[in-house]
Write a protein that holds these residues in place. Structure first.
Motif, PDB file in Angstrom:
ATOM      1  N   HIS A 425       1.052  -1.024   0.048  1.00  0.00           N
ATOM      2  CA  HIS A 425       0.266  -0.446   0.220  1.00  0.00           C
ATOM      3  C   HIS A 425       0.858   0.981  -0.091  1.00  0.00           C
ATOM      4  CE1 HIS A 425      -3.817  -1.991   0.479  1.00  0.00           C
ATOM      5  NE2 HIS A 425      -2.663  -2.874   1.254  1.00  0.00           N
ATOM      6  N   ASP A 426       0.685   1.555  -1.131  1.00  0.00           N
ATOM      7  CA  ASP A 426       1.652   3.011  -0.896  1.00  0.00           C
ATOM      8  C   ASP A 426       2.970   2.800  -0.821  1.00  0.00           C
ATOM      9  OD1 ASP A 426      -0.066   4.701  -2.059  1.00  0.00           O
ATOM     10  OD2 ASP A 426      -0.518   5.600   0.549  1.00  0.00           O
ATOM     11  N   ASN A 427       3.319   1.481  -1.429  1.00  0.00           N
ATOM     12  CA  ASN A 427       4.839   1.400  -0.946  1.00  0.00           C
ATOM     13  C   ASN A 427       5.365   0.868   0.194  1.00  0.00           C
ATOM     14  OD1 ASN A 427       6.097   1.903  -4.126  1.00  0.00           O
ATOM     15  ND2 ASN A 427       6.335   3.397  -3.673  1.00  0.00           N
ATOM     16  N   TYR A 428       4.090  -0.014   1.253  1.00  0.00           N
ATOM     17  CA  TYR A 428       4.166  -0.046   2.354  1.00  0.00           C
ATOM     18  C   TYR A 428       4.119  -1.688   2.722  1.00  0.00           C
ATOM     19  CZ  TYR A 428       6.745   4.106   5.328  1.00  0.00           C
ATOM     20  OH  TYR A 428       7.288   5.136   5.458  1.00  0.00           O
ATOM     21  N   LEU A 429       4.928  -1.825   3.285  1.00  0.00           N
ATOM     22  CA  LEU A 429       4.403  -3.967   3.575  1.00  0.00           C
ATOM     23  C   LEU A 429       4.038  -3.621   5.375  1.00  0.00           C
ATOM     24  CD1 LEU A 429       3.980  -6.411   3.455  1.00  0.00           C
ATOM     25  CD2 LEU A 429       6.010  -6.669   3.552  1.00  0.00           C
ATOM     26  N   GLU A 430       3.427  -3.901   6.303  1.00  0.00           N
ATOM     27  CA  GLU A 430       3.520  -4.131   7.822  1.00  0.00           C
ATOM     28  C   GLU A 430       3.154  -5.358   7.679  1.00  0.00           C
ATOM     29  OE1 GLU A 430       1.605  -1.461  10.315  1.00  0.00           O
ATOM     30  OE2 GLU A 430       1.307  -2.834  11.286  1.00  0.00           O
ATOM     31  N   LEU A 431       4.119  -5.654   9.067  1.00  0.00           N
ATOM     32  CA  LEU A 431       3.904  -7.156   9.629  1.00  0.00           C
ATOM     33  C   LEU A 431       3.685  -7.417  11.218  1.00  0.00           C
ATOM     34  CD1 LEU A 431       6.094  -9.633   7.471  1.00  0.00           C
ATOM     35  CD2 LEU A 431       3.886  -9.009   6.794  1.00  0.00           C
ATOM     36  N   CYS A 432       3.516  -8.065  11.679  1.00  0.00           N
ATOM     37  CA  CYS A 432       2.991  -8.130  13.054  1.00  0.00           C
ATOM     38  C   CYS A 432       2.949  -9.486  13.042  1.00  0.00           C
ATOM     39  CB  CYS A 432       1.661  -8.227  13.573  1.00  0.00           C
ATOM     40  SG  CYS A 432       0.975  -8.458  15.027  1.00  0.00           S
ATOM     41  N   ILE A 433       3.999  -9.886  13.991  1.00  0.00           N
ATOM     42  CA  ILE A 433       4.644 -11.631  14.435  1.00  0.00           C
ATOM     43  C   ILE A 433       4.426 -11.727  15.552  1.00  0.00           C
ATOM     44  CG2 ILE A 433       6.059 -13.214  14.268  1.00  0.00           C
ATOM     45  CD1 ILE A 433       7.473 -11.363  11.345  1.00  0.00           C
ATOM     46  N   LEU A 434       3.185 -12.953  16.130  1.00  0.00           N
ATOM     47  CA  LEU A 434       3.204 -13.274  17.518  1.00  0.00           C
ATOM     48  C   LEU A 434       4.334 -14.528  17.480  1.00  0.00           C
ATOM     49  CD1 LEU A 434      -0.837 -12.715  18.574  1.00  0.00           C
ATOM     50  CD2 LEU A 434       1.393 -10.822  18.714  1.00  0.00           C
ATOM     51  N   HIS A 437       5.603 -19.865  22.494  1.00  0.00           N
ATOM     52  CA  HIS A 437       6.599 -21.794  23.264  1.00  0.00           C
ATOM     53  C   HIS A 437       6.385 -22.605  21.646  1.00  0.00           C
ATOM     54  CE1 HIS A 437       7.115 -19.401  26.319  1.00  0.00           C
ATOM     55  NE2 HIS A 437       7.952 -20.401  27.300  1.00  0.00           N
ATOM     56  N   SER A 438       5.037 -22.059  21.251  1.00  0.00           N
ATOM     57  CA  SER A 438       5.230 -23.789  19.641  1.00  0.00           C
ATOM     58  C   SER A 438       4.058 -22.495  19.432  1.00  0.00           C
ATOM     59  CB  SER A 438       4.641 -24.846  20.769  1.00  0.00           C
ATOM     60  OG  SER A 438       2.694 -24.571  21.597  1.00  0.00           O
ATOM     61  N   SER A 439       4.333 -21.699  19.106  1.00  0.00           N
ATOM     62  CA  SER A 439       3.342 -20.949  17.647  1.00  0.00           C
ATOM     63  C   SER A 439       3.869 -19.947  17.279  1.00  0.00           C
ATOM     64  CB  SER A 439       1.612 -20.774  18.404  1.00  0.00           C
ATOM     65  OG  SER A 439       1.118 -19.691  18.755  1.00  0.00           O
ATOM     66  N   VAL A 440       3.802 -19.540  16.222  1.00  0.00           N
ATOM     67  CA  VAL A 440       3.755 -18.267  15.052  1.00  0.00           C
ATOM     68  C   VAL A 440       2.987 -18.022  14.500  1.00  0.00           C
ATOM     69  CG1 VAL A 440       6.131 -17.169  13.140  1.00  0.00           C
ATOM     70  CG2 VAL A 440       6.111 -19.239  14.518  1.00  0.00           C
ATOM     71  N   GLU A 441       2.382 -16.613  14.937  1.00  0.00           N
ATOM     72  CA  GLU A 441       2.135 -16.204  13.815  1.00  0.00           C
ATOM     73  C   GLU A 441       2.102 -14.493  12.812  1.00  0.00           C
ATOM     74  OE1 GLU A 441      -2.631 -15.152  16.959  1.00  0.00           O
ATOM     75  OE2 GLU A 441      -1.410 -15.852  17.590  1.00  0.00           O
ATOM     76  N   VAL A 442       1.459 -15.297  11.642  1.00  0.00           N
ATOM     77  CA  VAL A 442       2.033 -13.595  11.004  1.00  0.00           C
ATOM     78  C   VAL A 442       0.444 -12.865  10.575  1.00  0.00           C
ATOM     79  CG1 VAL A 442       3.380 -12.699   9.148  1.00  0.00           C
ATOM     80  CG2 VAL A 442       4.033 -14.465  10.312  1.00  0.00           C
ATOM     81  N   TYR A 443      -0.080 -11.691  10.443  1.00  0.00           N
ATOM     82  CA  TYR A 443      -0.629 -10.453  10.268  1.00  0.00           C
ATOM     83  C   TYR A 443       0.020  -9.626   9.647  1.00  0.00           C
ATOM     84  CZ  TYR A 443      -3.128 -12.530  14.141  1.00  0.00           C
ATOM     85  OH  TYR A 443      -3.530 -13.251  15.401  1.00  0.00           O
ATOM     86  N   VAL A 444      -0.037  -9.575   8.113  1.00  0.00           N
ATOM     87  CA  VAL A 444       0.214  -8.464   7.132  1.00  0.00           C
ATOM     88  C   VAL A 444      -0.818  -7.707   6.740  1.00  0.00           C
ATOM     89  CG1 VAL A 444       0.452  -8.842   4.492  1.00  0.00           C
ATOM     90  CG2 VAL A 444       0.875 -11.046   5.781  1.00  0.00           C
ATOM     91  N   ASN A 445      -0.297  -6.170   6.804  1.00  0.00           N
ATOM     92  CA  ASN A 445      -1.117  -5.437   6.512  1.00  0.00           C
ATOM     93  C   ASN A 445      -2.268  -5.571   7.851  1.00  0.00           C
ATOM     94  OD1 ASN A 445       1.072  -4.099   4.631  1.00  0.00           O
ATOM     95  ND2 ASN A 445      -0.391  -5.255   2.899  1.00  0.00           N
ATOM     96  N   HIS A 446      -2.152  -5.142   9.177  1.00  0.00           N
ATOM     97  CA  HIS A 446      -2.936  -4.757  10.114  1.00  0.00           C
ATOM     98  C   HIS A 446      -3.945  -6.203   9.664  1.00  0.00           C
ATOM     99  CE1 HIS A 446      -3.252  -2.809  13.272  1.00  0.00           C
ATOM    100  NE2 HIS A 446      -4.376  -3.009  13.240  1.00  0.00           N
ATOM    101  N   GLY A 447      -3.597  -7.449   9.398  1.00  0.00           N
ATOM    102  CA  GLY A 447      -4.843  -8.016   8.654  1.00  0.00           C
ATOM    103  C   GLY A 447      -5.509  -8.792   8.070  1.00  0.00           C
ATOM    104  N   GLU A 448      -4.588  -8.500   6.766  1.00  0.00           N
ATOM    105  CA  GLU A 448      -5.622  -8.510   5.451  1.00  0.00           C
ATOM    106  C   GLU A 448      -5.117  -9.547   5.106  1.00  0.00           C
ATOM    107  OE1 GLU A 448      -4.767  -4.776   2.892  1.00  0.00           O
ATOM    108  OE2 GLU A 448      -3.735  -5.906   2.778  1.00  0.00           O
ATOM    109  N   LYS A 449      -4.255 -10.513   5.594  1.00  0.00           N
ATOM    110  CA  LYS A 449      -4.405 -12.026   5.594  1.00  0.00           C
ATOM    111  C   LYS A 449      -3.334 -12.409   6.819  1.00  0.00           C
ATOM    112  CE  LYS A 449      -4.897 -12.875   1.444  1.00  0.00           C
ATOM    113  NZ  LYS A 449      -4.291 -12.317   0.530  1.00  0.00           N
ATOM    114  N   CYS A 450      -3.841 -13.252   7.326  1.00  0.00           N
ATOM    115  CA  CYS A 450      -2.799 -13.888   8.056  1.00  0.00           C
ATOM    116  C   CYS A 450      -2.111 -15.557   8.620  1.00  0.00           C
ATOM    117  CB  CYS A 450      -4.569 -14.387   9.483  1.00  0.00           C
ATOM    118  SG  CYS A 450      -5.330 -12.952   9.349  1.00  0.00           S
ATOM    119  N   ILE A 451      -1.080 -15.587   8.853  1.00  0.00           N
ATOM    120  CA  ILE A 451      -0.780 -17.268   8.156  1.00  0.00           C
ATOM    121  C   ILE A 451      -0.527 -17.246   9.696  1.00  0.00           C
ATOM    122  CG2 ILE A 451       1.107 -18.719   7.107  1.00  0.00           C
ATOM    123  CD1 ILE A 451       2.187 -15.101   6.098  1.00  0.00           C
TER     124      ILE A 451
END
Ligand code: FRU
Length: 489
Positions: A425-434, A437-451
């Motif tokens: 978005h306007d050349n920007y990407l934002e990631l939030c990673i949680l 102990h036994s999990s990893v969550e990735v939220y792309v652009n404030h939750g547009e995609k979740c892994i």
């Protein structure tokens, strides 16, 4: 059982190297789906599919916990146990369902599952409570005694909601065989009093495209649209949790789909259930594992060594973006876990990995803001739960616009990679990673995609680093939040 309750009271976060710190886990033994999520008389109630006796799925009970903020939980005694003719069977019990409040009384709706002469019977039942602590099964259970005509015995997971003064219930169903080539359905029922239910028709039909049985359906209104979610069995694209956005004509039971998508592209996000928080936001919690865990797929997952199995995702606030795509992002209450914040701006990175932290508590949140114009390299890699050659990698490919979560080197259990397309978005990407102990969550652009995925690292995998495979990059902003535990110890 007594022992389980005792353990529940003494729950401690030091019970093993994989015991989650801020993702909900059962006090002991097996759990799967979240059930009956509700804010009732000043507390959040979380019920869940629970087998207090062992780390294997069997004789389903409803476990129970309460919270003031949906983040810090207190274990409660088991709310429902299989003890009636209609819900008592080792391969059955009190299956998934939901909760609503009416005139100060808490109503739990669940699927009673039993077998008669080897044939599975699934019926919809009620238990009520006036204090949210003790529950009584309705003497005239079941309130829905059989599926609609022509449906198979797979008929479960009632989700009840109110709309325009009427009560509605969506239930998962199937025509044919749920295990093989059946066709999934979400059935809609209507009621004036919560006890007498009338079948209105189907909200969703698979027609050979969406799987054989719609487990754990849900339906809620957001921005004037109706969102329908479910976890289809045997979805052709291995889509574990599906969402639709559309309009609903309740009178004639016609749901018009405008959009359909995958709620979370990771391996471990199943049976999400929504509820309204005390501020009126729509929030979702899911079982953060999947049926791959069952012994006929891989095995029962490794955590039974620590005498527990299964966890829940952190609560996610649900929103629709301007194009009506479903976005999910951890609720702001997660911030109550923060013990320390470290930030970097304009961080120069290259081939040599830069260590972002070494967190012996393995509980943190990473927020990254990337301006692509400052990145010469095609790729950027962030590794979490790492030590030397063991790590889970989040790889961003700016050319193909794909984020890959790769846990091939993350543990000695499952391995695997998932790809997730993203947009700038306007050349920007934002990631939030949680990280827990036994999990990893990735939220792309404030939750547009979740892994979302589970991973089972060794105790020394505590580090996080960032690098580019070649050339240089400047990362605009990095924030690391170190998180405390959800459990009082
Ligand atoms: C989904 C599910 C539900 C069922 C429950 C039984 O994970 O299969 O359909 O009610 O689990 O534990």
């Amino acid at each position: 059982m007594e022992q389980a309750l005792e353990r529940a009271l003494k729950r401690s976060e030091t019970e093993g190297k994989w015991r989650q710190r801020y993702h909900f886990t059962p006090p002991v033994s097996w759990m799967n789906d979240p059930n009956g999520l509700v804010y009732y008389k000043g507390l959040y109630h979380l019920f869940y599919q629970y087998n207090p006796k062992s780390c294997k799925w069997d004789s389903m009970h409803w476990g129970h916990a309460v919270s003031e903020d949906m983040i810090h939980w207190k274990d409660m005694p088991v709310a429902l146990k299989p003890d009636q003719e209609y819900d008592c069977h080792p391969e059955g019990g009190c299956f998934s369902g939901s909760a609503v409040e009416k005139d100060g009384v808490l109503f739990l709706f669940y699927t009673a599952t039993t077998q008669i002469d080897g044939v599975v019977h699934q019926t919809q039942c009620i238990a009520t409570s006036k204090d949210g602590m003790t529950f009584e099964k309705y003497p005239n259970n079941p309130v829905i005694k059989e599926p609609p005509q022509g449906f198979s015995n797979d008929f479960r997971d009632p989700k009840v909601f109110k709309h325009n003064g009427k009560w509605y219930m969506v239930v998962g169903g199937c025509i044919g065989s749920a295990t093989f080539d059946g066709d999934g359905r979400i059935c809609l029922y209507e009621s004036d009093d919560l006890y007498n239910w009338k079948y209105k028709g189907n909200v969703l039909e698979s027609n050979g495209k969406l799987g054989t049985m719609m487990e754990c359906p849900d339906m809620f209104e957001l921005n004037g649209k109706w969102v329908v979610t479910c976890s289809p069995m045997n979805h052709p694209d291995y889509n574990k949790s599906l969402y639709c956005v559309g309009t609903m004509d309740f009178e004639n039971c016609i749901y018009t789909i405008e959009k359909m998508g995958n709620m979370d592209v990771g391996f471990d996000y199943y049976a999400p259930q929504s509820f309204t928080d005390k501020e009126g936001n729509r929030v979702l919690i899911a079982w953060q594992n999947g049926w791959l865990w069952m012994p006929w797929c891989i095995d029962w997952g490794p955590t039974s060594l620590e005498n527990w199995r299964g966890c829940l995702s952190v609560p996610r606030k649900v929103q629709l973006d301007s194009e009506n795509n479903l976005c999910m992002y951890p609720v702001k209450e997660v911030e109550s876990l923060i013990s320390q914040i470290v930030t970097y701006t304009d961080m120069e990175i290259g081939e040599k990995a830069i260590k972002l932290y070494d967190d012996p508590n393995r509980s943190n949140r990473i927020i990254l803001k990337l301006d692509i114009t400052k990145i010469e390299s095609r790729n950027l890699e962030i590794c979490v739960l790492g030590k030397e050659s063991s790590y889970t990698a989040i790889q961003i490919d700016f050319l193909s616009k794909i984020i890959t979560l790769d846990k091939s080197y993350g543990d000695h259990y499952e391995g695997g990679r998932m790809n997730c397309p993203f947009e700038l978005h306007d050349n920007y990407l934002e990631l939030c990673i949680l990280v827990d102990h036994s999990s990893v969550e990735v939220y792309v652009n404030h939750g547009e995609k979740c892994i979302t995925t589970n991973v089972y690292p060794e105790e020394n995998q505590t580090e996080c680093w960032i690098r580019t495979p070649y050339k240089k990059a400047v990362v605009d902003y990095v924030q690391i939040d170190f998180l405390t535990s959800s459990w009082e110890v």
